[in-house]
Motif scaffolding. Structure first.
Motif, PDB file in Angstrom:
ATOM      1  N   LEU A  29       0.845  -1.187   0.000  1.00  0.00           N
ATOM      2  CA  LEU A  29       0.000   0.000   0.000  1.00  0.00           C
ATOM      3  C   LEU A  29       0.881   1.238   0.000  1.00  0.00           C
ATOM      4  CD1 LEU A  29      -2.673  -1.044   2.651  1.00  0.00           C
ATOM      5  CD2 LEU A  29      -2.838  -1.174   0.158  1.00  0.00           C
ATOM      6  N   CYS A  30       0.470   2.249  -0.761  1.00  0.00           N
ATOM      7  CA  CYS A  30       1.206   3.510  -0.813  1.00  0.00           C
ATOM      8  C   CYS A  30       0.767   4.416   0.328  1.00  0.00           C
ATOM      9  CB  CYS A  30       0.921   4.252  -2.117  1.00  0.00           C
ATOM     10  SG  CYS A  30       1.597   3.469  -3.550  1.00  0.00           S
ATOM     11  N   LYS A  31       1.721   5.061   0.939  1.00  0.00           N
ATOM     12  CA  LYS A  31       1.409   6.050   1.956  1.00  0.00           C
ATOM     13  C   LYS A  31       1.017   7.382   1.299  1.00  0.00           C
ATOM     14  CE  LYS A  31       3.283   7.969   6.217  1.00  0.00           C
ATOM     15  NZ  LYS A  31       4.444   7.999   7.108  1.00  0.00           N
ATOM     16  N   ALA A  32       1.712   7.724   0.220  1.00  0.00           N
ATOM     17  CA  ALA A  32       1.446   8.986  -0.491  1.00  0.00           C
ATOM     18  C   ALA A  32       0.137   8.867  -1.268  1.00  0.00           C
ATOM     19  CB  ALA A  32       2.584   9.303  -1.439  1.00  0.00           C
ATOM     20  N   PRO A  33      -0.666   9.919  -1.289  1.00  0.00           N
ATOM     21  CA  PRO A  33      -1.941   9.860  -2.017  1.00  0.00           C
ATOM     22  C   PRO A  33      -1.723   9.841  -3.533  1.00  0.00           C
ATOM     23  CG  PRO A  33      -1.572  12.062  -1.182  1.00  0.00           C
ATOM     24  CD  PRO A  33      -0.463  11.205  -0.636  1.00  0.00           C
ATOM     25  N   LYS A  34      -2.628   9.193  -4.236  1.00  0.00           N
ATOM     26  CA  LYS A  34      -2.590   9.172  -5.694  1.00  0.00           C
ATOM     27  C   LYS A  34      -3.445  10.281  -6.305  1.00  0.00           C
ATOM     28  CE  LYS A  34      -1.726   4.268  -5.904  1.00  0.00           C
ATOM     29  NZ  LYS A  34      -2.213   2.991  -6.390  1.00  0.00           N
ATOM     30  N   VAL A  35      -4.153  11.003  -5.459  1.00  0.00           N
ATOM     31  CA  VAL A  35      -4.930  12.158  -5.898  1.00  0.00           C
ATOM     32  C   VAL A  35      -4.567  13.343  -5.011  1.00  0.00           C
ATOM     33  CG1 VAL A  35      -6.833  10.858  -6.916  1.00  0.00           C
ATOM     34  CG2 VAL A  35      -6.931  11.441  -4.503  1.00  0.00           C
ATOM     35  N   TYR A  36      -4.328  14.485  -5.637  1.00  0.00           N
ATOM     36  CA  TYR A  36      -3.952  15.680  -4.887  1.00  0.00           C
ATOM     37  C   TYR A  36      -4.156  16.903  -5.777  1.00  0.00           C
ATOM     38  CZ  TYR A  36       0.395  14.872  -7.487  1.00  0.00           C
ATOM     39  OH  TYR A  36       1.309  14.639  -8.487  1.00  0.00           O
ATOM     40  N   THR A  37      -3.958  18.057  -5.230  1.00  0.00           N
ATOM     41  CA  THR A  37      -4.062  19.286  -6.019  1.00  0.00           C
ATOM     42  C   THR A  37      -2.744  20.052  -5.935  1.00  0.00           C
ATOM     43  OG1 THR A  37      -4.993  20.532  -4.172  1.00  0.00           O
ATOM     44  CG2 THR A  37      -6.555  19.513  -5.701  1.00  0.00           C
ATOM     45  N   VAL A  38      -2.452  20.746  -7.015  1.00  0.00           N
ATOM     46  CA  VAL A  38      -1.361  21.713  -7.057  1.00  0.00           C
ATOM     47  C   VAL A  38      -2.003  22.991  -7.573  1.00  0.00           C
ATOM     48  CG1 VAL A  38       0.856  22.346  -8.069  1.00  0.00           C
ATOM     49  CG2 VAL A  38       0.405  19.961  -7.486  1.00  0.00           C
ATOM     50  N   GLY A  39      -2.185  23.957  -6.677  1.00  0.00           N
ATOM     51  CA  GLY A  39      -2.921  25.155  -7.059  1.00  0.00           C
ATOM     52  C   GLY A  39      -4.320  24.767  -7.512  1.00  0.00           C
ATOM     53  N   PRO A  40      -4.761  25.280  -8.674  1.00  0.00           N
ATOM     54  CA  PRO A  40      -6.113  24.985  -9.149  1.00  0.00           C
ATOM     55  C   PRO A  40      -6.219  23.690  -9.956  1.00  0.00           C
ATOM     56  CG  PRO A  40      -5.095  26.562 -10.600  1.00  0.00           C
ATOM     57  CD  PRO A  40      -4.104  26.307  -9.487  1.00  0.00           C
ATOM     58  N   VAL A  41      -5.131  22.951 -10.075  1.00  0.00           N
ATOM     59  CA  VAL A  41      -5.114  21.744 -10.896  1.00  0.00           C
ATOM     60  C   VAL A  41      -5.196  20.507 -10.004  1.00  0.00           C
ATOM     61  CG1 VAL A  41      -3.805  20.399 -12.595  1.00  0.00           C
ATOM     62  CG2 VAL A  41      -3.760  22.901 -12.686  1.00  0.00           C
ATOM     63  N   GLY A  42      -6.174  19.645 -10.289  1.00  0.00           N
ATOM     64  CA  GLY A  42      -6.285  18.366  -9.604  1.00  0.00           C
ATOM     65  C   GLY A  42      -5.504  17.324 -10.379  1.00  0.00           C
ATOM     66  N   ILE A  43      -4.875  16.399  -9.668  1.00  0.00           N
ATOM     67  CA  ILE A  43      -4.022  15.403 -10.315  1.00  0.00           C
ATOM     68  C   ILE A  43      -4.336  14.028  -9.758  1.00  0.00           C
ATOM     69  CG2 ILE A  43      -1.627  14.673 -10.716  1.00  0.00           C
ATOM     70  CD1 ILE A  43      -1.079  17.778  -9.903  1.00  0.00           C
ATOM     71  N   GLY A  44      -4.479  13.069 -10.653  1.00  0.00           N
ATOM     72  CA  GLY A  44      -4.617  11.670 -10.300  1.00  0.00           C
ATOM     73  C   GLY A  44      -3.546  10.887 -11.036  1.00  0.00           C
ATOM     74  N   ILE A  45      -2.851   9.999 -10.332  1.00  0.00           N
ATOM     75  CA  ILE A  45      -1.689   9.327 -10.911  1.00  0.00           C
ATOM     76  C   ILE A  45      -1.849   7.806 -10.880  1.00  0.00           C
ATOM     77  CG2 ILE A  45      -0.101  11.209 -10.421  1.00  0.00           C
ATOM     78  CD1 ILE A  45       0.753   9.761  -7.895  1.00  0.00           C
ATOM     79  N   SER A  46      -1.292   7.161 -11.907  1.00  0.00           N
ATOM     80  CA  SER A  46      -1.305   5.707 -11.995  1.00  0.00           C
ATOM     81  C   SER A  46      -0.067   5.259 -12.752  1.00  0.00           C
ATOM     82  CB  SER A  46      -2.553   5.249 -12.757  1.00  0.00           C
ATOM     83  OG  SER A  46      -2.464   3.885 -13.072  1.00  0.00           O
TER      84      SER A  46
END
Length: 184
Positions: A29-46
Motif C-alpha cells: 500500500l502507498c502512503k502517499a496519495p494518488k490524488v492531490y491538487t497543485v494550485g487549481p489543478v487536480g491530479i490523479g496518478i497511476s
C-alpha cells in the motif's frame, strides 16, 4: 496498477484513488496519495512511480503563479514542459523515434474539466463527466456509468466514486483500499 477516478458534478470536481502499490509478484500500500491538487489543478496518478514524482515536481515548479492558467496553457505549454522534464532523467522510452512514458497515465482536472494525459503527451478531455485510469478503470467506469444512468452521479459523486473503487477492488487484484476522495 491502481484505480483513479475523476467526476464532474455541476460546479464540483471529485478525484478519488486507491492505495495499491506493487507489481505482479508484490503487493503493498502507498502512503502517499494518488490524488492531490497543485494550485487549481487536480491530479490523479497511476503507474510508474518515477514519472509520477517528476510530474508532481514539474507541476509544483512550473504552474504559473502570476499569470492565469488557461485550458490552452495546459494543452499546449504544460505538455511540453512535462516532456522536457521527463526526458532529462531518462523517464521516457523511445518508440518509433517518438518519446513517450509507457507505464503511467494521469488525470488532470481544471475548472470542472477532466483531462486524460496519455503516454504520447496528448492531453484530451472525455465527452462524459467522469473518467478513470489504472488497471481498475474498466470496472470503475462501468460502475460510474450505472451511477449516471440512475441519476446518482450528480447527486452524490463522492459516494459514486467510493462505490466504483470498491467494485474495482472486489474484482481486481491491482486495486486496494483505503480510498481517498478529494475535491479538486
Amino acid at each position: 496498477m491502481t484505480c483513479v477516478i475523476a467526476i464532474v458534478a455541476g460546479d464540483r470536481t471529485i478525484l478519488a484513488g486507491d492505495s495499491f502499490c506493487g507489481e505482479e509478484s508484490l503487493s503493498n500500500l502507498c502512503k502517499a496519495p494518488k490524488v492531490y491538487t497543485v494550485g487549481p489543478v487536480g491530479i490523479g496518478i497511476s503507474g510508474a512511480l518515477r514519472t509520477e514524482q517528476i510530474l508532481e515536481k514539474t507541476l509544483r515548479y512550473h504552474l504559473p503563479r502570476k499569470k492565469k492558467i488557461t485550458h490552452n496553457w495546459l494543452i499546449n505549454d504544460l505538455t511540453e514542459i512535462i516532456r522536457k522534464a521527463m526526458k532529462e532523467p531518462g523517464a521516457l522510452t523511445e518508440k518509433d523515434s517518438v518519446s513517450e512514458f509507457t507505464e503511467s497515465s494521469y488525470i488532470l482536472t481544471f475548472q470542472n474539466t477532466i483531462y486524460l494525459f496519455e503516454g504520447d503527451f496528448g492531453l484530451w478531455s472525455p465527452a462524459r463527466n467522469f473518467a478513470a485510469i489504472g488497471l481498475g478503470r474498466g470496472l470503475a467506469v462501468g460502475a460510474l456509468a450505472q451511477c449516471e444512468k440512475r441519476g446518482w452521479l450528480q447527486k452524490d459523486p463522492e459516494r459514486c466514486a467510493l462505490e466504483a473503487l470498491e467494485i474495482a477492488a472486489d474484482w481486481s487484484t491491482w486495486v486496494r483500499g483505503p480510498f481517498l476522495v478529494i475535491g479538486a
